[in-house]
Design an enzyme around this catalytic site. Structure first.
Site, PDB file in Angstrom:
ATOM      1  N   ALA A  65       0.851  -0.867  -0.422  1.00  0.00           N
ATOM      2  CA  ALA A  65       0.264   0.111   0.296  1.00  0.00           C
ATOM      3  C   ALA A  65       0.780   1.772   0.145  1.00  0.00           C
ATOM      4  CB  ALA A  65      -0.229  -0.078   1.019  1.00  0.00           C
ATOM      5  N   GLY A 108       0.044  -4.872   0.835  1.00  0.00           N
ATOM      6  CA  GLY A 108      -1.017  -5.858  -0.125  1.00  0.00           C
ATOM      7  C   GLY A 108      -0.652  -5.550  -1.412  1.00  0.00           C
TER       8      GLY A 108
END
Length: 254
Positions: A65, A108
């Protein structure tokens, strides 16, 4: 379907290719990319096709992320499940998804690949979950998807022990279906998608639905699906074609 500033999207022969396109940011998954991937999901839900998600063959799938954005998120953002909601949606797409992973798939980025049905990787692919080093957990699916994919012991090595899964180990664990050179990554992914498209589209969709159903759904879901497919026109067409080939050649062909 149109591409945005974070994605490059093309479609050919019934397969959608989605390229994460933030190379300078190591394809970090930011709010804009999340929104654009939701748009892609909307299209794939309305008109189901197999999809390939990749970072290209540049040595980076997704480095996680966007940390700058992640730092500013608060409790309400965490409870909203910004990334996990997207990855759950990708997981639930009607037709199969393939992650074509070259290089690092971390945080992520790794969780995005776990949400796909199949993964093809290169010799330099590495999966990892460094979130605890940043004071958070892997909160977008790794704590349960990785467990299902590789088992609790290996998942804890990654999630708790900080271990990384290299290409050969990913192949040995069944996390990846194949390891190919970077120059052949998208070729292999498209070949896999093409092989799936030779199957009945409805049978492929229903197989994915059955595989992804919870344990309490079996065997009832298989019985219900098979009852519908047994009287589907395409079933008769495909089985007649199979029997005709067999009779013409005197042997069974698949």
């Amino acid at each position: 379907m149109t591409a945005g500033s974070s994605l490059r999207i093309t479609e050919a022969d019934g397969v959608v290719e989605i390229v994460l396109d933030r190379e300078r940011e190591r394809n970090a998954i930011d709010a804009e990319m999340v929104a654009e991937l939701h748009d892609v999901c909307t299209d794939l839900e309305r008109r189901p096709r197999p999809a390939i998600i990749t970072g290209g063959a540049n040595g980076i799938f997704a480095g996680g992320a966007d940390i700058a954005q992640l730092r500013e998120r608060g409790r309400a953002d965490a409870l909203a499940g910004i990334n996990v909601t997207l990855f759950d949606r990708i997981r639930a797409l009607p037709m199969p998804t393939i992650a074509a992973v070259d290089g690092y798939a971390l945080g992520g980025g790794a969780e995005l690949s776990y949400a796909c049905d199949l993964r093809i990787i290169t010799p330099r692919t590495v999966f990892g979950q460094p979130e605890p080093q940043l004071g958070i957990i892997a909160g977008a699916g790794a704590t349960y998807r990785l467990v299902r994919l590789v088992g609790e012991s290996v998942a804890k090595q990654v999630l708790l022990g900080g271990a990384r899964i290299t290409a050969q180990r990913a192949l040995d664990l069944g996390l990846a279906i194949d390891v190919v050179e970077p120059s052949q990554l998208l070729v292999a992914a498209h070949d896999l998608a093409a092989s799936m498209l030779r199957s009945s589209a409805i049978a492929l969709r229903m197989t994915k639905l059955a595989v992804d159903a919870g344990p309490d759904a079996h065997p009832q879901i298989e019985l219900a699906i098979q009852a519908l497919l047994f009287e589907d026109d395409e079933k008769y067409e495909r089985m007649d074609a199979f029997l005709n080939r067999k009779n013409a050649t005197g042997r069974t062909e698949r």
